[in-house]
Design an enzyme around this catalytic site. Structure first.
Site, PDB file in Angstrom:
ATOM      1  N   GLY A  17      35.226  40.644  35.758  1.00 14.54           N
ATOM      2  CA  GLY A  17      35.749  41.468  36.850  1.00 14.54           C
ATOM      3  C   GLY A  17      36.807  42.427  36.351  1.00 14.54           C
ATOM      4  N   GLY A  19      40.061  45.325  38.069  1.00 14.65           N
ATOM      5  CA  GLY A  19      40.751  45.917  39.201  1.00 14.65           C
ATOM      6  C   GLY A  19      41.535  47.125  38.750  1.00 14.65           C
ATOM      7  N   GLY A  22      43.972  45.831  35.668  1.00 15.08           N
ATOM      8  CA  GLY A  22      43.562  44.988  34.559  1.00 15.08           C
ATOM      9  C   GLY A  22      42.103  44.594  34.605  1.00 15.08           C
ATOM     10  CB  VAL A  24      39.253  39.276  35.479  1.00 16.69           C
ATOM     11  CG1 VAL A  24      39.313  37.741  35.509  1.00 16.69           C
ATOM     12  CG2 VAL A  24      40.334  39.846  36.381  1.00 16.69           C
ATOM     13  CE  LYS A  38      44.836  41.702  37.295  1.00 14.65           C
ATOM     14  NZ  LYS A  38      45.262  41.665  38.716  1.00 14.65           N
ATOM     15  CG  ASP A 132      43.942  44.009  47.827  1.00  9.54           C
ATOM     16  OD1 ASP A 132      43.482  44.649  48.797  1.00  9.54           O
ATOM     17  OD2 ASP A 132      43.541  44.160  46.666  1.00  9.54           O
TER      18      ASP A 132
END
Length: 522
Positions: A17, A19, A22, A24, A38, A132
């Site tokens: 993943g 964002g 950063g 992951v 992360k 979030d």
């Protein structure tokens, strides 16, 4: 062979993943434990503010301890490559889960809503705001939601982030007061909770899709669509999506209503407040609308500085929040149904000892092999999602699964056979007849194959039949009738024709004298 990359002593296995700040990775600790690692993006490692943001994230995470939150395990914001390691959750995000499986429904949706509220309660109880909550920041561990990604979280009594004039978050899951430029509060997280639950239950964002300006306008006006949510849950979600923060239920009120729905606590009315809708307001404009916006975007209006309101949620003891058990009556019906099935197997052994034993060996082998194949397929799916070739992969791997299950199957068969022989010796000691001895030994053998070492891989496939059958009284009665007919038919066959030792000609140890009592003799 190329050596795997490492960060802070962690071996990077795969990217899972990313964002705004950063990336992951699935990583392995030196002791072999898997974690979600992360790290800051390379182009912002030298940015002092980015490191401070990561430090705030670490500070927030260390305050939170909950089974509903991916807890922090290790972190170093000031390393050459800054990182934070959290508990690895081997599941899809809620967004991907809904895309792959469809909306969550029934009792699972209530469980999801309650678990997500428990996660927020733990977060708020530690003095932290998540800020979030959205489908991509909720991982599905089985049917349970796990909150992740506190990159936007902050300690409630800290001053706000200094990105004045910037929007942090995803339109459609941000509360309207944040779109106005006000400070986030616990009520903001409640609004995001409701939007996420609505997506889980309906399969679509409650404020629709499209340009960010249009979505944000609908959020500010409270124009949502939760059609498809069941009854009272729809009313509670609508109340939590109210544009006015003070009219939304608190997390405490949500949990007071949700916990009884999943078997925890006394029933209370839904936390719905009767209040007129907020008057329409002008939308907040984004400089560059983006329907997939999930990173920082310039805000046209300036954000005033000011402290957050103190959170009002208590630190709930979520360790006691266990998965709901089936009612006692249903559990009893399962036991009775399973016992009756074991007796039928015993009757089959009394009628056809060799044939029934051979069928049991093959059935246990196939059931354990199928369970192993299903487990491997499930692990692959949790790691990289569903693929069109999953079925082909299972078929191609079937021969290997058949071989892999042999050692465990042999161990289980030997253990169960030992108990069956012990039961036969007891019958011999009390001078029981051949048919009775076979009946008792066969019943013990069937029970041992389910309860013995490695029997969980036999129970799991069988439970797909037993559990639905025992769930309702009528289905259970029908199952019991079928088993009774089979058992009585086999018993009558033994009484009239005796035991058939086919394919052998006679029973083993035929020279040993045993009483000739029948299985159904008085």
């Amino acid at each position: 062979m190329q050596q795997a990359a490492t960060v802070g002593g962690y071996t990077l296995l795969a990217k899972i993943g990313e964002g705004g700040m950063g990336v992951v990775h699935l990583a392995r600790r030196p002791d072999g434990e898997r974690v979600a690692l992360k790290v800051l993006r390379p182009h912002i490692v030298g940015d002092e503010e980015a490191r401070h943001r990561l430090a705030r994230e670490v500070s927030s995470l260390t305050r939170v301890r909950s089974r509903w939150v991916a807890e922090i395990l290790d972190a170093d914001p000031w390393a050459v490559v800054p990182y934070v390691a959290t508990r690895y959750v081997p599941g899809l995000s809620l967004h991907d889960h809904v895309v792959e499986e469809g909306p969550i429904g029934g009792a699972d949706l209530t469980w999801f809503a309650a678990g997500l509220a428990e996660g927020l309660a733990a977060v708020h109880g530690a003095g932290v705001l998540h800020r979030d909550v959205k489908p991509s920041n909720v991982l599905m561990e089985g049917r349970s939601p796990i909150l992740i990604d506190f990159g936007l979280a902050r300690v409630a009594d800290d001053p706000k982030l200094t990105h004045t004039g910037w929007l942090l978050g995803t339109p459609g899951y941000l509360a309207p007061e944040i779109l106005y430029g006000d400070d986030a509060t616990t009520a903001s997280d409640v609004h995001s909770w409701a939007a996420t639950v609505a997506y889980a239950g309906t399969g679509h964002p409650p404020f629709g899709r499209g340009p960010s300006m249009a979505v944000m306008d609908r959020v500010r006006r409270g124009e949502h669509d939760v059609s498809g949510l069941p009854g009272d849950l729809a009313r509670v979600v609508e109340a939590a999506l109210d544009p006015e923060p003070e009219r939304r239920p608190t997390v405490e009120e949500l949990l007071a209503w949700l916990r009884p729905q999943v078997g925890r606590g006394r029933s209370v009315p839904p936390p719905v407040r009767d209040a007129p809708a907020a008057e329409p307001t002008l939308p907040v404009m984004l400089a560059h609308p983006d329907p997939d916006d999930h990173v920082t975007r310039p805000f046209e209006t300036l954000v005033d500085a000011g402290p957050d309101e103190d959170p009002t949620v208590h630190d709930w003891d979520v360790a006691e929040y266990a998965a709901p058990r089936a009612p006692a009556g249903e559990r009893l019906r399962r036991v009775v149904l399973g016992g009756a099935a074991a007796l039928v197997v015993g009757a089959a052994v009394a009628a056809y000892p060799w044939l029934t034993s051979a069928l049991l060996v093959v059935a246990v082998w196939l059931l354990r092999s199928g369970s192993l194949a299903a487990s491997r397929a499930g692990d692959r799916r949790r790691l990289r999602g569903r693929r069109w070739y999953d079925g082909v992969q299972v078929l191609l791997g079937a021969p290997l699964d058949l071989v892999r299950s042999i050692p465990g199957t042999v161990l289980l068969l030997l253990w169960s056979a030992g108990l069956a022989v012990a039961a036969a010796l007891l019958c011999y000691a009390v001078a029981a007849g051949v048919e009775t001895t076979l009946f008792v030994s066969g019943s013990v053998l069937a029970a041992a194959l389910v309860a013995g070492p490695g029997g969980s891989r036999v129970r799991s496939p069988l439970s797909r039949v037993v559990v639905p059958t025992a769930r309702q009284g009528r289905g259970w009665i029908a199952g019991m009738v079928v088993l009774a007919v089979l058992g009585c038919g086999l018993g009558a066959l033994v009484q009239t024709a005796g035991t058939s030792w086919a394919p052998a000609g006679e029973r083993p140890f035929s020279d040993v004298s045993l009483p000739d009592a029948g299985i159904l003799s008085p």
